[in-house]
Write a protein that holds these residues in place. Structure first.
Motif, short mmCIF file in Angstrom:
data_model
loop_
_atom_site.label_atom_id
_atom_site.label_comp_id
_atom_site.label_asym_id
_atom_site.label_seq_id
_atom_site.Cartn_x
_atom_site.Cartn_y
_atom_site.Cartn_z
N ARG A 66 0.93 -1.05 0.23
CA ARG A 66 0.03 0.12 0.07
C ARG A 66 0.73 1.31 -0.09
N TRP A 67 1.90 1.36 0.80
CA TRP A 67 2.68 2.52 0.90
C TRP A 67 3.56 2.70 -0.31
N SER A 68 3.87 1.70 -1.08
CA SER A 68 4.67 1.83 -2.21
C SER A 68 3.91 2.52 -3.46
N THR A 69 2.70 1.55 -3.50
CA THR A 69 1.84 1.93 -4.77
C THR A 69 1.24 3.29 -4.48
N ILE A 70 0.94 3.58 -3.19
CA ILE A 70 0.42 5.00 -3.23
C ILE A 70 1.22 6.12 -3.10
N ALA A 71 2.44 5.82 -3.13
CA ALA A 71 3.53 6.76 -3.05
C ALA A 71 3.77 7.02 -4.42
N GLY A 72 3.70 5.97 -5.27
CA GLY A 72 4.27 5.84 -6.66
C GLY A 72 3.06 6.50 -7.69
N GLY A 73 1.81 6.57 -7.16
CA GLY A 73 1.04 7.08 -7.96
C GLY A 73 -0.48 7.63 -7.33
N SER A 74 -0.43 7.71 -6.02
CA SER A 74 -1.60 8.41 -5.19
C SER A 74 -2.69 7.39 -5.32
N ALA A 75 -2.51 5.95 -5.53
CA ALA A 75 -3.44 5.04 -5.60
C ALA A 75 -2.74 3.68 -5.42
N THR A 76 -3.21 2.57 -4.91
CA THR A 76 -3.05 1.35 -5.06
C THR A 76 -3.52 0.70 -6.35
N TRP A 77 -3.00 -0.41 -6.59
CA TRP A 77 -3.24 -1.15 -8.11
C TRP A 77 -4.81 -1.29 -8.10
#
Length: 148
Positions: A66-77
């Motif tokens: 969750r942290w990495s996907t939200i940090a990478g695009g402001s949303a989870t996959w």
């Protein structure tokens, strides 16, 4: 003169909040399945010792996902699949720090069931469809604009 941004107004721009609670639920299901798949892939590499620590493994991998996907695009996959994303109080996408804080708030609310129930109630009744963590940090989950 500098331009200032803010989160969309739910009364003048309701399309940004349309169906967001349902989309968040569906995104959560997708994300949970992805995290479960990651856990299933990693357990054999722990010589199956990871089975004894499955809840902890799920929690840690879920947090990092969750942290990495939200940090990478402001949303989870899952959120991206549902075309929703997080924005801060100024209408900006989350940076790494806000992604960490939001993920931490989400994790705490999962650990304390009454907080999760309150969060769901807030999402279903509030004009901006904000959960407890969103209310705490002044953030929102909104529908993505077309082409973004």
């Amino acid at each position: 003169m500098t331009e200032t941004w803010s989160i969309p107004d739910p009364y003048h721009q309701p399309e940004f909040y349309a169906d967001v609670p349902v989309k968040r639920l569906l995104a959560w299901v997708v994300d949970t399945l992805l995290i479960a798949a990651l856990v299933a892939l990693i357990v054999p590499f722990t010589a199956f010792v990871g089975l004894f620590f499955l809840p902890v493994l799920f929690l840690v991998l879920g947090f990092l996902y969750r942290w990495s996907t939200i940090a990478g695009g402001s949303a989870t996959w899952g959120m991206r699949l549902m075309s929703i994303e997080f924005r801060d109080g100024y209408g900006r996408r989350f940076d790494t720090g806000m992604a960490l804080l939001h993920t931490l708030g989400y994790t705490v609310s999962l650990a304390v069931p009454i907080l999760q129930i309150i969060s769901i109630g807030l999402m279903l009744t509030g004009a901006r469809k904000q959960g407890l963590t969103d209310n705490l940090f002044g953030t929102v989950a909104i529908n993505r604009r077309a082409g973004h």
